[in-house]
Design a protein around this motif. Structure first.
Motif, PDB file in Angstrom:
ATOM      1  N   SER A  39       0.826  -1.211   0.000  1.00  0.00           N
ATOM      2  CA  SER A  39       0.000   0.000   0.000  1.00  0.00           C
ATOM      3  C   SER A  39       0.867   1.272   0.000  1.00  0.00           C
ATOM      4  O   SER A  39       1.416   1.660   1.037  1.00  0.00           O
ATOM      5  CB  SER A  39      -0.918   0.001   1.219  1.00  0.00           C
ATOM      6  OG  SER A  39      -1.400   1.298   1.456  1.00  0.00           O
ATOM      7  N   VAL A  61       5.150  -9.235  -0.560  1.00  0.00           N
ATOM      8  CA  VAL A  61       5.849 -10.256   0.243  1.00  0.00           C
ATOM      9  C   VAL A  61       6.022 -11.584  -0.490  1.00  0.00           C
ATOM     10  O   VAL A  61       6.834 -12.412  -0.089  1.00  0.00           O
ATOM     11  CB  VAL A  61       5.141 -10.525   1.596  1.00  0.00           C
ATOM     12  CG1 VAL A  61       5.232  -9.315   2.511  1.00  0.00           C
ATOM     13  CG2 VAL A  61       3.703 -10.992   1.414  1.00  0.00           C
ATOM     14  N   THR A 141       3.374 -12.961  13.052  1.00  0.00           N
ATOM     15  CA  THR A 141       1.978 -12.743  13.457  1.00  0.00           C
ATOM     16  C   THR A 141       1.189 -13.948  12.979  1.00  0.00           C
ATOM     17  O   THR A 141       1.045 -14.170  11.775  1.00  0.00           O
ATOM     18  CB  THR A 141       1.396 -11.474  12.800  1.00  0.00           C
ATOM     19  OG1 THR A 141       2.153 -10.340  13.230  1.00  0.00           O
ATOM     20  CG2 THR A 141      -0.058 -11.277  13.207  1.00  0.00           C
ATOM     21  N   GLY A 187      -9.567 -12.253  17.049  1.00  0.00           N
ATOM     22  CA  GLY A 187     -10.307 -11.355  16.151  1.00  0.00           C
ATOM     23  C   GLY A 187     -10.102  -9.890  16.550  1.00  0.00           C
ATOM     24  O   GLY A 187     -10.295  -9.527  17.708  1.00  0.00           O
TER      25      GLY A 187
HETATM   26  P1  NAD Z   1      -4.603  -5.202   7.548  1.00  0.00           P
HETATM   27  O1  NAD Z   1      -5.234  -5.485   6.227  1.00  0.00           O
HETATM   28  O2  NAD Z   1      -5.059  -4.023   8.316  1.00  0.00           O
HETATM   29  O3  NAD Z   1      -3.025  -5.152   7.385  1.00  0.00           O
HETATM   30  C1  NAD Z   1      -2.341  -6.027   6.523  1.00  0.00           C
HETATM   31  C2  NAD Z   1      -1.249  -5.259   5.795  1.00  0.00           C
HETATM   32  O4  NAD Z   1      -0.545  -6.187   4.974  1.00  0.00           O
HETATM   33  C3  NAD Z   1      -1.797  -4.164   4.848  1.00  0.00           C
HETATM   34  O5  NAD Z   1      -1.084  -2.967   5.039  1.00  0.00           O
HETATM   35  C4  NAD Z   1      -1.598  -4.741   3.456  1.00  0.00           C
HETATM   36  O6  NAD Z   1      -1.372  -3.752   2.468  1.00  0.00           O
HETATM   37  C5  NAD Z   1      -0.373  -5.613   3.666  1.00  0.00           C
HETATM   38  N1  NAD Z   1      -0.289  -6.696   2.686  1.00  0.00           N
HETATM   39  C6  NAD Z   1      -1.221  -7.634   2.390  1.00  0.00           C
HETATM   40  N2  NAD Z   1      -0.782  -8.441   1.416  1.00  0.00           N
HETATM   41  C7  NAD Z   1       0.453  -8.006   1.087  1.00  0.00           C
HETATM   42  C8  NAD Z   1       1.418  -8.441   0.137  1.00  0.00           C
HETATM   43  N3  NAD Z   1       1.179  -9.470  -0.692  1.00  0.00           N
HETATM   44  N4  NAD Z   1       2.595  -7.782   0.082  1.00  0.00           N
HETATM   45  C9  NAD Z   1       2.842  -6.715   0.877  1.00  0.00           C
HETATM   46  N5  NAD Z   1       1.956  -6.258   1.783  1.00  0.00           N
HETATM   47  C10 NAD Z   1       0.778  -6.897   1.884  1.00  0.00           C
HETATM   48  O7  NAD Z   1      -4.841  -6.541   8.400  1.00  0.00           O
HETATM   49  P2  NAD Z   1      -4.396  -6.959   9.893  1.00  0.00           P
HETATM   50  O8  NAD Z   1      -5.600  -7.481  10.539  1.00  0.00           O
HETATM   51  O9  NAD Z   1      -3.601  -5.902  10.558  1.00  0.00           O
HETATM   52  O10 NAD Z   1      -3.467  -8.226   9.556  1.00  0.00           O
HETATM   53  C11 NAD Z   1      -2.111  -8.314   9.925  1.00  0.00           C
HETATM   54  C12 NAD Z   1      -1.816  -9.740  10.347  1.00  0.00           C
HETATM   55  O11 NAD Z   1      -2.585 -10.048  11.510  1.00  0.00           O
HETATM   56  C13 NAD Z   1      -2.172 -10.814   9.309  1.00  0.00           C
HETATM   57  O12 NAD Z   1      -1.154 -11.805   9.288  1.00  0.00           O
HETATM   58  C14 NAD Z   1      -3.461 -11.401   9.860  1.00  0.00           C
HETATM   59  O13 NAD Z   1      -3.675 -12.732   9.436  1.00  0.00           O
HETATM   60  C15 NAD Z   1      -3.185 -11.319  11.350  1.00  0.00           C
HETATM   61  N6  NAD Z   1      -4.356 -11.411  12.209  1.00  0.00           N
HETATM   62  C16 NAD Z   1      -5.407 -10.548  12.050  1.00  0.00           C
HETATM   63  C17 NAD Z   1      -6.526 -10.695  12.871  1.00  0.00           C
HETATM   64  C18 NAD Z   1      -7.741  -9.805  12.715  1.00  0.00           C
HETATM   65  O14 NAD Z   1      -8.820 -10.179  13.215  1.00  0.00           O
HETATM   66  N7  NAD Z   1      -7.630  -8.652  12.081  1.00  0.00           N
HETATM   67  C19 NAD Z   1      -6.541 -11.680  13.863  1.00  0.00           C
HETATM   68  C20 NAD Z   1      -5.443 -12.519  13.993  1.00  0.00           C
HETATM   69  C21 NAD Z   1      -4.354 -12.377  13.173  1.00  0.00           C
END
Ligand code: NAD
Length: 260
Positions: A39, A61, A141, A187
């Protein structure tokens, strides 16, 4: 003294959500942070906010060379690398196994496993030589979905189990040089992206519904926000955790208590 004073950290997915909260906490605790994210807008905001304390790399990534570019930038700018946080991830929107067509499941697998699993592997591979020089550490994470069903659909749950396997194997292979651990958020209210092949099969929910459902699912009844998880990352990244490797810290409002 600040907890991470002088540390150079490389993190993926720092432009939004949990990664952004970790970046903010790390900078506040004295670290400098190199961020890889796809982003451009989110990265620009971070650069404007933190200036010389962050280096922002636009990239993906799933592309190994993008990690190499980020690591090179971190080392050239800050002289070393101490910590890698693999965090960028995508979601399957709780897509139900029986409802999704085999074609969509196959496309979803390629997309989601490439980002969630190969993305972590690529990052780990790209940082290892530099982390060896500093006796550094990695933090993945993961998620409550790495332990329990119903934190996502089949591919998300399988990818989070795979991340934990990757973390444990790396902790084993890279000891005694590098510690490797994970944080498992429950979550959390973020903009976590549902991948396009599964979007036709899932119900998009508004924030209010999401908040209620997150609260209902964990014993502490917290609608978690990204900042709720940063304490676990600060501990694992710091020298105070020098005896911890191969571990997962759950930050999920007590899912294990419920025995889900
Ligand atoms: P988010 O969408 O707010 O943040 C994810 C970030 O990763 C974004 O800035 C996005 O641009 C970037 N991203 C995604 N795919 C990418 C790629 N191919 N290359 C480079 N950048 C990329 O989501 P989040 O909830 O903050 O998620 C972060 C981590 O937390 C993830 O691994 C997710 O599985 C984990 N997680 C989230 C939750 C939840 O409920 N939100 C719960 C448990 C674990």
């Amino acid at each position: 003294m600040a907890q991470l004073s002088g540390k150079s950290i490389y993190l993926t997915g720092g432009a939004s959500g949990i990664g952004r909260a970790i970046t903010e906490a790390f900078v506040k605790e004295g670290a400098v942070v190199t961020i890889l994210d796809r982003s451009a807008a989110g990265l620009n905001e971070l650069k404007q906010q933190y200036g010389e304390q962050v280096q922002c790399i636009e990239g993906d990534v799933t592309v190994y060379e993008d990690h190499v570019r980020a690591v090179k930038t971190a080392v050239e700018t800050y002289g070393k690398l101490d910590v890698f946080v693999a965090n960028a991830g995508v979601f399957d929107g709780f897509a139900k196994f029986e409802k999704v067509t085999p074609e969509a499941m196959s496309a979803a697998y390629d997309l989601l496993f490439n980002i969630n699993v190969k993305g972590y592997f690529n990052g780990a591979k790209a940082v290892t030589e530099e982390l060896k020089k500093t006796a550094g550490n990695m933090i993945f994470t993961v998620s409550g979905a790495g332990f329990y069903p119903d934190g996502g659909g089949v591919w998300y749950t399988a990818s989070k189990h795979a991340q934990i396997g990757l973390m444990r194997q790396l902790a084993f292979e890279l000891a005694p040089d590098i510690r490797v651990n994970a944080v498992a958020p429950g979550g959390t209210l973020t903009a976590l992206h549902v991948i396009p092949p599964l979007q036709p099969f899932v119900k998009m929910v508004d924030n209010e519904t999401k908040e209620k459902s997150i609260k209902k699912r964990n014993p502490l009844q917290i609608a978690m926000i990204s900042e709720d998880h940063v304490g676990a990352y600060l501990l694992l990244a710091s020298d105070q955790a020098r005896a911890i490797t191969g571990e997962v810290i759950s930050s999920d409002g007590g899912l294990a208590v419920r025995g889900l």
